[in-house]
Design a protein around this motif. Sequence first.
Motif, PDB file in Angstrom:
ATOM      1  N   ALA A  86       4.678   3.768   1.904  1.00  0.00           N
ATOM      2  CA  ALA A  86       5.087   4.514   3.014  1.00  0.00           C
ATOM      3  C   ALA A  86       4.621   3.789   4.043  1.00  0.00           C
ATOM      4  O   ALA A  86       3.454   3.293   4.150  1.00  0.00           O
ATOM      5  CB  ALA A  86       4.296   5.998   2.788  1.00  0.00           C
ATOM      6  N   ARG A  87       5.677   3.783   5.053  1.00  0.00           N
ATOM      7  CA  ARG A  87       5.225   2.801   6.377  1.00  0.00           C
ATOM      8  C   ARG A  87       5.405   3.756   7.620  1.00  0.00           C
ATOM      9  O   ARG A  87       6.111   5.029   7.486  1.00  0.00           O
ATOM     10  CB  ARG A  87       6.055   1.903   6.215  1.00  0.00           C
ATOM     11  N   GLU A  88       5.048   3.398   8.834  1.00  0.00           N
ATOM     12  CA  GLU A  88       5.354   4.115   9.922  1.00  0.00           C
ATOM     13  C   GLU A  88       4.398   5.278   9.854  1.00  0.00           C
ATOM     14  O   GLU A  88       5.020   6.186  10.096  1.00  0.00           O
ATOM     15  CB  GLU A  88       6.646   3.947  10.336  1.00  0.00           C
ATOM     16  N   LEU A  89       3.292   5.181   9.758  1.00  0.00           N
ATOM     17  CA  LEU A  89       2.231   6.265   9.667  1.00  0.00           C
ATOM     18  C   LEU A  89       2.152   6.849  10.797  1.00  0.00           C
ATOM     19  O   LEU A  89       1.623   6.272  12.171  1.00  0.00           O
ATOM     20  CB  LEU A  89       1.152   5.950   9.023  1.00  0.00           C
ATOM     21  N   THR A  90       2.126   8.265  10.950  1.00  0.00           N
ATOM     22  CA  THR A  90       1.398   9.019  12.206  1.00  0.00           C
ATOM     23  C   THR A  90       0.573  10.167  11.540  1.00  0.00           C
ATOM     24  O   THR A  90       0.749  10.681  10.562  1.00  0.00           O
ATOM     25  CB  THR A  90       2.708   9.682  13.045  1.00  0.00           C
ATOM     26  N   PRO A  91      -0.319  10.725  12.525  1.00  0.00           N
ATOM     27  CA  PRO A  91      -1.071  11.678  12.484  1.00  0.00           C
ATOM     28  C   PRO A  91      -0.285  13.135  11.791  1.00  0.00           C
ATOM     29  O   PRO A  91       0.757  13.196  12.425  1.00  0.00           O
ATOM     30  CB  PRO A  91      -1.914  11.908  13.358  1.00  0.00           C
ATOM     31  N   ALA A  92      -0.741  13.901  10.775  1.00  0.00           N
ATOM     32  CA  ALA A  92      -0.325  14.981  10.460  1.00  0.00           C
ATOM     33  C   ALA A  92      -1.685  16.057  10.223  1.00  0.00           C
ATOM     34  O   ALA A  92      -2.846  15.398  10.170  1.00  0.00           O
ATOM     35  CB  ALA A  92       0.714  14.965   9.375  1.00  0.00           C
ATOM     36  N   ARG A  93      -1.228  17.208   9.617  1.00  0.00           N
ATOM     37  CA  ARG A  93      -2.381  18.054   9.269  1.00  0.00           C
ATOM     38  C   ARG A  93      -2.824  18.070   7.796  1.00  0.00           C
ATOM     39  O   ARG A  93      -1.884  18.400   6.950  1.00  0.00           O
ATOM     40  CB  ARG A  93      -1.942  19.468   9.701  1.00  0.00           C
ATOM     41  N   GLN A  94      -3.895  17.536   7.471  1.00  0.00           N
ATOM     42  CA  GLN A  94      -4.652  17.515   6.252  1.00  0.00           C
ATOM     43  C   GLN A  94      -4.593  18.847   5.483  1.00  0.00           C
ATOM     44  O   GLN A  94      -4.986  19.966   6.437  1.00  0.00           O
ATOM     45  CB  GLN A  94      -5.913  16.744   6.052  1.00  0.00           C
ATOM     46  N   ALA A  95      -4.496  19.035   4.281  1.00  0.00           N
ATOM     47  CA  ALA A  95      -4.682  20.525   3.867  1.00  0.00           C
ATOM     48  C   ALA A  95      -4.938  20.073   2.229  1.00  0.00           C
ATOM     49  O   ALA A  95      -3.985  20.323   1.449  1.00  0.00           O
ATOM     50  CB  ALA A  95      -3.221  20.929   3.903  1.00  0.00           C
ATOM     51  N   LEU A  96      -6.286  19.883   1.954  1.00  0.00           N
ATOM     52  CA  LEU A  96      -6.604  19.772   0.737  1.00  0.00           C
ATOM     53  C   LEU A  96      -6.523  21.081  -0.186  1.00  0.00           C
ATOM     54  O   LEU A  96      -6.912  21.974   0.337  1.00  0.00           O
ATOM     55  CB  LEU A  96      -8.068  19.025   0.847  1.00  0.00           C
ATOM     56  N   ASP A  97      -6.199  20.765  -1.442  1.00  0.00           N
ATOM     57  CA  ASP A  97      -6.573  21.726  -2.530  1.00  0.00           C
ATOM     58  C   ASP A  97      -7.872  22.120  -2.451  1.00  0.00           C
ATOM     59  O   ASP A  97      -8.740  21.408  -2.261  1.00  0.00           O
ATOM     60  CB  ASP A  97      -5.891  21.424  -3.814  1.00  0.00           C
ATOM     61  N   ALA A  98      -8.365  23.241  -2.949  1.00  0.00           N
ATOM     62  CA  ALA A  98      -9.823  23.611  -3.108  1.00  0.00           C
ATOM     63  C   ALA A  98     -10.410  22.786  -4.088  1.00  0.00           C
ATOM     64  O   ALA A  98     -11.671  22.625  -3.912  1.00  0.00           O
ATOM     65  CB  ALA A  98      -9.786  25.328  -3.713  1.00  0.00           C
ATOM     66  N   ASP A  99      -9.919  22.172  -5.039  1.00  0.00           N
ATOM     67  CA  ASP A  99     -10.447  21.433  -6.085  1.00  0.00           C
ATOM     68  C   ASP A  99     -10.412  19.956  -5.563  1.00  0.00           C
ATOM     69  O   ASP A  99     -10.793  18.801  -6.427  1.00  0.00           O
ATOM     70  CB  ASP A  99      -9.824  21.655  -7.353  1.00  0.00           C
ATOM     71  N   GLU A 100     -10.026  19.574  -4.435  1.00  0.00           N
ATOM     72  CA  GLU A 100     -10.087  18.132  -4.056  1.00  0.00           C
ATOM     73  C   GLU A 100     -11.240  17.722  -2.995  1.00  0.00           C
ATOM     74  O   GLU A 100     -11.451  18.524  -2.145  1.00  0.00           O
ATOM     75  CB  GLU A 100      -8.572  17.878  -3.154  1.00  0.00           C
ATOM     76  N   VAL A 101     -11.854  17.088  -3.736  1.00  0.00           N
ATOM     77  CA  VAL A 101     -13.104  16.493  -2.991  1.00  0.00           C
ATOM     78  C   VAL A 101     -12.872  14.907  -2.773  1.00  0.00           C
ATOM     79  O   VAL A 101     -12.979  14.204  -3.556  1.00  0.00           O
ATOM     80  CB  VAL A 101     -14.431  16.587  -3.641  1.00  0.00           C
ATOM     81  N   LEU A 102     -12.532  14.494  -1.377  1.00  0.00           N
ATOM     82  CA  LEU A 102     -12.315  13.211  -1.293  1.00  0.00           C
ATOM     83  C   LEU A 102     -12.601  12.951   0.159  1.00  0.00           C
ATOM     84  O   LEU A 102     -12.678  13.476   0.950  1.00  0.00           O
ATOM     85  CB  LEU A 102     -10.791  12.702  -1.550  1.00  0.00           C
ATOM     86  N   ALA A 103     -12.729  11.461   0.530  1.00  0.00           N
ATOM     87  CA  ALA A 103     -12.884  10.985   1.730  1.00  0.00           C
ATOM     88  C   ALA A 103     -11.627   9.951   1.889  1.00  0.00           C
ATOM     89  O   ALA A 103     -11.160   9.112   1.118  1.00  0.00           O
ATOM     90  CB  ALA A 103     -13.956  10.256   2.038  1.00  0.00           C
ATOM     91  N   VAL A 104     -10.896   9.835   3.074  1.00  0.00           N
ATOM     92  CA  VAL A 104      -9.916   8.979   3.519  1.00  0.00           C
ATOM     93  C   VAL A 104     -10.512   7.527   4.275  1.00  0.00           C
ATOM     94  O   VAL A 104     -11.394   7.692   4.994  1.00  0.00           O
ATOM     95  CB  VAL A 104      -8.867   9.550   4.294  1.00  0.00           C
ATOM     96  N   HIS A 105     -10.225   6.446   3.626  1.00  0.00           N
ATOM     97  CA  HIS A 105     -10.492   5.124   4.193  1.00  0.00           C
ATOM     98  C   HIS A 105      -9.321   4.472   4.289  1.00  0.00           C
ATOM     99  O   HIS A 105      -8.453   4.285   3.649  1.00  0.00           O
ATOM    100  CB  HIS A 105     -11.492   4.408   3.072  1.00  0.00           C
ATOM    101  N   ARG A 106      -9.399   3.449   5.518  1.00  0.00           N
ATOM    102  CA  ARG A 106      -8.202   2.527   5.644  1.00  0.00           C
ATOM    103  C   ARG A 106      -9.029   1.294   5.381  1.00  0.00           C
ATOM    104  O   ARG A 106     -10.191   0.843   5.767  1.00  0.00           O
ATOM    105  CB  ARG A 106      -7.907   2.375   7.347  1.00  0.00           C
ATOM    106  N   VAL A 107      -8.384   0.200   4.596  1.00  0.00           N
ATOM    107  CA  VAL A 107      -8.704  -0.969   3.889  1.00  0.00           C
ATOM    108  C   VAL A 107      -7.599  -2.049   4.275  1.00  0.00           C
ATOM    109  O   VAL A 107      -6.483  -1.761   3.746  1.00  0.00           O
ATOM    110  CB  VAL A 107      -9.174  -0.703   2.572  1.00  0.00           C
ATOM    111  N   PRO A 108      -8.048  -3.133   4.755  1.00  0.00           N
ATOM    112  CA  PRO A 108      -7.064  -4.035   4.606  1.00  0.00           C
ATOM    113  C   PRO A 108      -6.305  -4.363   3.280  1.00  0.00           C
ATOM    114  O   PRO A 108      -7.309  -4.373   2.178  1.00  0.00           O
ATOM    115  CB  PRO A 108      -7.584  -5.403   5.419  1.00  0.00           C
TER     116      PRO A 108
END
Length: 188
Positions: free
Chosen positions: A123-145
């Motif tokens: 997936a390319r040409e990324l733009t912000p959108a509304r995150q909507a985690l499921d109740a059982d999803e515990v995560l953190a988002v990271h950008r890494v080269p």
Amino acid sequence: MTVRINERASIYKGRVFLLVKENVTLDNGATTDLEYLEHPGAAAIVPLSETGEVVLIRQYRHALKGYIWEIPAGTLHPGEPVAECARRELTEETGLAAAAWEKIGEITPVPGYSDERVHIFLARELTPARQALDADEVLAVHRVPLAEALRMIARGEIQDAKTICGLLLAERRALAQTAPVEAAAGRS
């Protein structure tokens, strides 16, 4: 090659999979009982920014009793097209949308006991959108080269199969797309 299914029984139906037991006669004439998980399949996404960063998630996985590095992914809903699942999961898990999509591979993560197939997208040409985690999803988002993510694989920090495959396929695709440009630049 023909395997004959003599009997089939559903043993357990979970939220995501069905545990099946089949009595089969194999090509070599042997008859045996085999158990496996029927899984609806999944989509996994390698979000790649214009600056060469991939978006990874660090997610809690209870079966492993800890957090692991992964690319965004999710299970197909009944009747859902694979590409639609990929778009949905990218937004739900990372809070991003993508304008450019390309299927770069498909894997069977555990063919010894599951029919699951994971479809991998770039997936390319990324733009912000509304995150909507499921109740059982515990995560953190990271950008890494991307190069650092590949080193994380080499160091054993990334062990998830779909993530390793996805990152390696994305690197290969990114190199294939830049090779002609670099070759042409070298000729001038």
